[in-house]
Write an enzyme that holds these catalytic residues in place. Structure first.
Site, PDB file in Angstrom:
ATOM      1  CD  GLU A  32      -3.023   0.975   2.342  1.00  0.00           C
ATOM      2  OE1 GLU A  32      -3.742   1.911   2.524  1.00  0.00           O
ATOM      3  OE2 GLU A  32      -2.802   0.060   3.323  1.00  0.00           O
ATOM      4  NE  ARG A 262       3.405  -8.037   9.991  1.00  0.00           N
ATOM      5  CZ  ARG A 262       3.111  -6.842  10.728  1.00  0.00           C
ATOM      6  NH1 ARG A 262       2.090  -6.738  11.307  1.00  0.00           N
ATOM      7  NH2 ARG A 262       3.576  -5.659  10.505  1.00  0.00           N
ATOM      8  CE  LYS A 272       2.880   0.455   5.224  1.00  0.00           C
ATOM      9  NZ  LYS A 272       2.927   0.635   3.793  1.00  0.00           N
TER      10      LYS A 272
END
Length: 556
Positions: A32, A262, A272
């Site tokens: 994204e 992850r 983020k």
């Protein structure tokens, strides 16, 4: 880059290929564009790109730009720069989720016509209330029984901008009693009156990720949608979209979503949103601050793509949660630079030394190895004069036990040059040492005494007449806490910021060749650590990592 080692994902692909030998493996990385990529992103890139490479397939970059309120072209450009820096040029092409908005809309209309989607007027709070809990089933929305005709009309009016943000959503009609909360009539379209960074004002409704992503995968011919473990519970919805959308043309191969754990790293935050806060509040020097876990920060810090992928490889590919010690990353870059970085002398805390028995106007040159472990890297010549600099840490007026560096009345070897003896200390009115006076054994030009006496200590030095000057940045962990997931509920990341994570050392002395170093060049500062010429600030060197490896059992 090394070929990725086999793992459970490859076991899945191997089984798929055994069933369908003609299958052409196709993966993708769908970031994204709402921030810069970080070290965790490197794992996803590595898995997808290297898996495609291993099986002779293709790898796509697809920007997940379906949320216009958070996206920016700055992030689009930075993502591509990071990807190519890592050596993962998308062999299958570069795409944008927004390229598929028309198709997503058409497929949503098809779902409405098939009675598999409806327009809902519940607010976000009401939708949560109707959704139920993990132990209680949800309740049908009162708008679930709207006719196909009414839903088509409302959905078109949503597209035409007749309703405000949040007034309506389009929901998939699945099962409000499902044990998987993601299958309880999830929203697949929402109203957002915000211009898109690529589409402008064309749309005021946007598809949600869980709906758009499988459509994008299917359209691009992705065979294996490899993503992080938090999407595991979303997989049934992914499959539902694939099975219920009437694709045109029909799918030859259905994409398969599979998940991996992850990458979690000690002393690091991967959010983020929080990293953006650090940037926007000026607590760090931008997204590429060398303390940041971003790829641009690691690049400016002096890390290499090969060291980052070595780290990811050693961390492994699994499904179970784990946290990897940051020191493993440091080990990977240290191991690489030990072989590749040329040695140079830098004195971070200079103190003057005068060789009283050396001629004032004499200059001679001593030859030093660029890398003692790799003779093929050659040598360089360093000028030697009467007045020198040594590091203040290499002198002790009152030495502790077993101190083998410079001390009053003691002898020490100047690296590659003479053995010198400290005879006198000169101080200013405040008692600070301003000069050390020594005599040199001028018969020891190779650093070896001729009479067999033993001199244990060796220190580095520079000619004061030829040394250049620079500033050095010393970096430490951005967060004091080892596992940022363990922060108590009454605390925030801010409470654990390391206030000493960046230390500026001004007026450092460096050998002449370092003054001509190009931005991004890496060196070992002898007896100090590994450093890189800053790519952003003139005259600065950034510390990459120290010389000592504290990571246990770091072998491959």
């Amino acid at each position: 880059m090394e070929e990725i080692k086999s793992n459970f994902i490859h076991d899945i692909i191997d089984a798929d290929l055994a069933e369908n030998p003609e299958l052409k493996i196709h993966t993708r990385f769908p970031p994204e564009p709402n921030g810069y990529l970080h070290i965790g992103s490197a794992k996803a890139i590595w898995i997808n790109a290297m898996t495609a490479k291993k099986y002779g397939g293709k790898f796509n970059l697809r920007y997940d730009d379906t949320n216009p309120s958070k996206e920016d072209n700055e992030y689009v450009e930075s993502i591509y720069e990071d990807l190519t820096w890592l050596g993962c040029e998308p062999s299958g092409g570069v795409f944008y989720g927004s390229d598929y908005f028309d198709r997503c809309y058409e497929y949503a209309v098809g779902l409405i016509k098939a009675g598999k989607a409806y327009v809902c007027d519940l607010t976000a709070d009401e939708m949560r209330e109707y959704r139920g809990t993990l132990t209680e089933p949800g309740k049908d929305s009162p708008y679930r029984t709207r006719s196909v005709e009414e839903n088509l009309d409302l959905f078109e009016r949503m597209k035409n901008g007749e309703f405000p943000d949040g007034a309506k959503t389009l929901r998939a009609k699945i099962d409000m009693s499902s044990s998987n909360m993601n299958m309880r009539d999830p929203a697949i379209y929402r109203i957002v009156h915000t211009d898109h960074h690529r589409q402008g004002s064309k749309w005021c409704i946007y598809p949600l990720y869980d709906y758009a992503h499988p459509i994008q995968d299917a359209t691009e011919g992705i065979t294996h949608s490899l993503c992080s473990i938090e999407f595991e519970n979303h997989r049934p919805l992914y499959d539902w979209v694939i099975d219920n959308v009437e694709f045109d043309p029909p799918l030859a191969v259905k994409p398969k979503q599979r998940e991996f754990a992850r990458l979690n790293v000690t002393h690091t935050v991967m959010s983020k949103r929080y990293l953006r806060k650090l940037v926007e509040t000026g607590l760090v020097d931008g997204w590429d601050d060398p303390r940041m876990p971003t790829l641009s920060g690691l690049r400016r810090r002096g890390y290499t793509p090969s060291a980052i992928f070595d780290f990811v490889s050693r961390a492994g590919v699994a499904k179970a949660y784990s946290i990897v010690d940051y020191e493993l990353l440091e080990h990977c870059i240290r191991e690489e630079l030990n072989d590749t970085a040329e040695r140079r002398i830098a004195i971070l805390h200079p103190i003057k030394v005068v060789i009283t028995n050396y001629p004032e106007d004499k200059v001679e040159y001593f030859e030093l190895a660029n890398n003692p472990t790799h003779p093929e890297q050659g040598t360089r010549k360093l000028p030697f004069t009467r007045e020198l600099y040594i590091d203040a840490d290499d002198f002790a007026e009152v030495p502790p036990p077993k101190f083998f560096r410079m001390k009053p009345g003691g002898e020490v070897r100047l690296m590659g040059a003479y053995i010198v003896k400290c005879n006198e200390i000169v101080k200013d009115d405040s008692g600070n040492i301003v000069e050390i006076r020594c005599t040199a054994d001028l018969e020891t030009g190779n650093g070896m005494p001729t009479d067999g006496r033993k001199v244990k200590g060796t220190i580095h030095w520079l000619s004061s007449a030829y040394a250049k000057e620079c500033d050095v940045m010393l970096y430490d962990f951005l967060f004091d806490i080892e596992n940022t997931a363990d922060i108590p509920e009454d605390k925030t990341y801010d409470d654990y910021l390391n206030t000493a994570s960046a230390v500026k050392v001004c007026g450092c002395k460096i050998e002449p060749s370092l003054d001509e170093a190009k931005p991004g060049e890496r060196f070992q500062f002898v007896r100090v650590g590994y450093f890189v010429k800053d790519t952003k600030r003139e005259g600065y060197f950034n510390k990459i990592v120290g010389l000592k490896d504290s990571f246990p059992k770091a072998a491959k």
